[in-house]
Structures are given as structure tokens and as C-alpha cells.
Design a protein around this motif. Sequence first.
Motif, PDB file in Angstrom:
ATOM      1  N   PHE A  75       0.806  -1.221   0.000  1.00  0.00           N
ATOM      2  CA  PHE A  75       0.000   0.000   0.000  1.00  0.00           C
ATOM      3  C   PHE A  75       0.841   1.274   0.000  1.00  0.00           C
ATOM      4  CE2 PHE A  75      -2.479  -3.186   2.403  1.00  0.00           C
ATOM      5  CZ  PHE A  75      -3.500  -3.379   1.493  1.00  0.00           C
ATOM      6  N   ARG A  76       2.162   1.173  -0.035  1.00  0.00           N
ATOM      7  CA  ARG A  76       3.028   2.347   0.094  1.00  0.00           C
ATOM      8  C   ARG A  76       3.833   2.662  -1.162  1.00  0.00           C
ATOM      9  NH1 ARG A  76       3.511   3.667   5.597  1.00  0.00           N
ATOM     10  NH2 ARG A  76       2.828   1.996   6.965  1.00  0.00           N
ATOM     11  N   THR A  77       4.254   1.656  -1.858  1.00  0.00           N
ATOM     12  CA  THR A  77       5.114   1.864  -3.019  1.00  0.00           C
ATOM     13  C   THR A  77       4.286   1.706  -4.288  1.00  0.00           C
ATOM     14  OG1 THR A  77       6.989   0.946  -1.775  1.00  0.00           O
ATOM     15  CG2 THR A  77       7.218   1.114  -4.184  1.00  0.00           C
ATOM     16  N   PRO A  78       3.960   2.809  -4.958  1.00  0.00           N
ATOM     17  CA  PRO A  78       3.141   2.710  -6.162  1.00  0.00           C
ATOM     18  C   PRO A  78       3.900   2.071  -7.321  1.00  0.00           C
ATOM     19  CG  PRO A  78       3.784   4.987  -5.784  1.00  0.00           C
ATOM     20  CD  PRO A  78       4.308   4.191  -4.627  1.00  0.00           C
ATOM     21  N   LEU A  79       3.193   1.197  -8.014  1.00  0.00           N
ATOM     22  CA  LEU A  79       3.729   0.496  -9.180  1.00  0.00           C
ATOM     23  C   LEU A  79       2.651   0.454 -10.248  1.00  0.00           C
ATOM     24  CD1 LEU A  79       5.151  -2.561  -7.213  1.00  0.00           C
ATOM     25  CD2 LEU A  79       6.532  -0.762  -8.256  1.00  0.00           C
ATOM     26  N   ILE A  80       3.038   0.044 -11.435  1.00  0.00           N
ATOM     27  CA  ILE A  80       2.083  -0.137 -12.528  1.00  0.00           C
ATOM     28  C   ILE A  80       2.191  -1.577 -12.992  1.00  0.00           C
ATOM     29  CG2 ILE A  80       1.500   0.512 -14.896  1.00  0.00           C
ATOM     30  CD1 ILE A  80       2.672   3.324 -14.148  1.00  0.00           C
ATOM     31  N   PRO A 115       7.448   2.616 -11.396  1.00  0.00           N
ATOM     32  CA  PRO A 115       8.051   1.404 -11.958  1.00  0.00           C
ATOM     33  C   PRO A 115       6.981   0.423 -12.444  1.00  0.00           C
ATOM     34  CG  PRO A 115       9.158   2.017  -9.928  1.00  0.00           C
ATOM     35  CD  PRO A 115       7.944   2.907 -10.047  1.00  0.00           C
ATOM     36  N   LEU A 116       7.360  -0.364 -13.449  1.00  0.00           N
ATOM     37  CA  LEU A 116       6.455  -1.313 -14.070  1.00  0.00           C
ATOM     38  C   LEU A 116       6.709  -2.716 -13.533  1.00  0.00           C
ATOM     39  CD1 LEU A 116       6.985  -0.092 -17.753  1.00  0.00           C
ATOM     40  CD2 LEU A 116       5.182   0.619 -16.163  1.00  0.00           C
ATOM     41  N   ALA A 156      16.268   4.033 -14.126  1.00  0.00           N
ATOM     42  CA  ALA A 156      17.618   4.262 -13.606  1.00  0.00           C
ATOM     43  C   ALA A 156      17.566   5.229 -12.425  1.00  0.00           C
ATOM     44  CB  ALA A 156      18.519   4.809 -14.702  1.00  0.00           C
ATOM     45  N   GLY A 157      18.339   4.928 -11.412  1.00  0.00           N
ATOM     46  CA  GLY A 157      18.414   5.786 -10.246  1.00  0.00           C
ATOM     47  C   GLY A 157      17.324   5.535  -9.216  1.00  0.00           C
ATOM     48  N   ARG A 158      16.433   4.622  -9.493  1.00  0.00           N
ATOM     49  CA  ARG A 158      15.365   4.297  -8.539  1.00  0.00           C
ATOM     50  C   ARG A 158      15.554   2.878  -8.048  1.00  0.00           C
ATOM     51  NH1 ARG A 158       9.668   6.375 -10.553  1.00  0.00           N
ATOM     52  NH2 ARG A 158       9.134   5.715  -8.462  1.00  0.00           N
ATOM     53  N   SER A 159      14.926   2.559  -6.947  1.00  0.00           N
ATOM     54  CA  SER A 159      14.972   1.202  -6.424  1.00  0.00           C
ATOM     55  C   SER A 159      13.607   0.849  -5.861  1.00  0.00           C
ATOM     56  CB  SER A 159      16.058   1.065  -5.352  1.00  0.00           C
ATOM     57  OG  SER A 159      15.738   1.880  -4.245  1.00  0.00           O
ATOM     58  N   LEU A 160      13.453  -0.404  -5.503  1.00  0.00           N
ATOM     59  CA  LEU A 160      12.204  -0.885  -4.929  1.00  0.00           C
ATOM     60  C   LEU A 160      12.498  -1.633  -3.639  1.00  0.00           C
ATOM     61  CD1 LEU A 160      10.415  -2.237  -8.130  1.00  0.00           C
ATOM     62  CD2 LEU A 160       9.864  -0.165  -6.846  1.00  0.00           C
ATOM     63  N   PRO A 161      11.517  -1.716  -2.751  1.00  0.00           N
ATOM     64  CA  PRO A 161      11.721  -2.511  -1.540  1.00  0.00           C
ATOM     65  C   PRO A 161      12.022  -3.971  -1.891  1.00  0.00           C
ATOM     66  CG  PRO A 161       9.772  -1.126  -1.315  1.00  0.00           C
ATOM     67  CD  PRO A 161      10.225  -1.022  -2.744  1.00  0.00           C
ATOM     68  N   VAL A 162      12.829  -4.606  -1.069  1.00  0.00           N
ATOM     69  CA  VAL A 162      13.223  -5.989  -1.291  1.00  0.00           C
ATOM     70  C   VAL A 162      12.047  -6.933  -1.044  1.00  0.00           C
ATOM     71  CG1 VAL A 162      14.722  -7.828  -0.432  1.00  0.00           C
ATOM     72  CG2 VAL A 162      15.628  -5.527  -0.738  1.00  0.00           C
ATOM     73  N   GLY A 167      -0.395  -5.764  -4.439  1.00  0.00           N
ATOM     74  CA  GLY A 167      -1.855  -5.780  -4.529  1.00  0.00           C
ATOM     75  C   GLY A 167      -2.373  -4.493  -5.134  1.00  0.00           C
ATOM     76  N   PRO A 168      -3.692  -4.324  -5.103  1.00  0.00           N
ATOM     77  CA  PRO A 168      -4.292  -3.106  -5.661  1.00  0.00           C
ATOM     78  C   PRO A 168      -3.751  -1.863  -4.968  1.00  0.00           C
ATOM     79  CG  PRO A 168      -5.974  -4.712  -5.063  1.00  0.00           C
ATOM     80  CD  PRO A 168      -4.676  -5.213  -4.520  1.00  0.00           C
ATOM     81  N   ARG A 169      -3.752  -0.754  -5.679  1.00  0.00           N
ATOM     82  CA  ARG A 169      -3.319   0.510  -5.094  1.00  0.00           C
ATOM     83  C   ARG A 169      -4.507   1.131  -4.385  1.00  0.00           C
ATOM     84  NH1 ARG A 169      -0.361   4.992  -8.690  1.00  0.00           N
ATOM     85  NH2 ARG A 169       0.697   3.107  -9.391  1.00  0.00           N
TER      86      ARG A 169
END
Length: 175
Positions: A75-80, A115-116, A156-162, A167-169
Motif C-alpha cells: 500500500f506504500r510503493t506505487p507500481l504499474i 516502476p512497471l 535508472a536511479g530508482r529502487s524498490l523494496p526488497v 496488490g491493488p493501489r
Amino acid sequence: MPAPSPPVTIAPLLEADPAAVDALLDTAFGRDRRQRTAYRIRDGMTAIPALSFAAFDEAHTLVGSLQCWPVALDFRTPLILVGPVAVDPDLQRGGIGRRMMNRMIAAAEATEADPLVLIGDPEYYGRFFGFEARWTREWGVPGPVVRRRLLARVPAGRSLPVAGHLGPRIVRAGL
């Protein structure tokens, strides 16, 4: 050798008849497609119009569709979420899916979108579009998934939680 790509026009998915999109998805993936994990990940979400595309042949018949959905990790890290990417089975391997993916990625990059992520063949989506499983190894999903097929494409230059749960946004109070 792949079939030559027929002349197609890539346009916003909003130009396609929703019934034609559903019929194409049923043809490409089967009527039980809604049971797949990707459908659970995006449950209740509406496709993102600016990142969803259709492919039409010369007679303006729908021959391909690509949808993108707002999702999030914990619920915190937006993705597509990218997909489904569907092409009329008679026209597969002709480059239509690749053209839609290239158009979507260009639109995502132009708008500095989140991020996708997708569930798909790592050899194909990694080779042609830069998706990788290294970002998603510890992510949970609401259903079965072959771990190596859960992929992300991170600018580039971004990261995601491990780790986290995909789930849905959903916007929650206080988050």
C-alpha cells in the motif's frame, strides 16, 4: 521465423469497444483468465488510460490490447502492473505485442510513471524491455506465481523494496 507484422495502428485502448477487448482476451488467454494471479493483484482497479493501448488492423478490427493498472507494494510503493498483453492468436509472433509494449514504455518514460511490474516470460520481457526478477524475489502476491516470471522494470536511479506484498493501489488513511 516470425510472421511478418501486418499493418496495424496503435491507438489508445479507449478507442476499442470493451466487448471486443474482452473477446480478444478470452481468445488469447481462455475464459478462465480471471482466475489468474494478475487479476487478483489489480482487483477493483481501473486501467490507466494513458498507458493502455489497442492495435487495429487496416479494417479497424481489434487485433491487440495492452492494459496497465495502478498497484502497490504494501500500500506504500506505487507500481504499474502491465498486462494482459493480448494479440489475436493468428497474428502472434508478428511484432504487434512488441509494438504495443514499446509504445507503453515510451509513454511511461515520458510521464516519469511509477516502476512497471508484470508476470511474464523473463527471456522475452527481459531481453526486449528490461524487466528483471531481481527486484521481486521476496514479494508476495495473492495467488500462485512462478517466481522467475514476476518481473519489474525500474527506471535508472530508482529502487524498490526488497520485500512486500503486491496488490491493488488502495489509499489508506494515515499512509
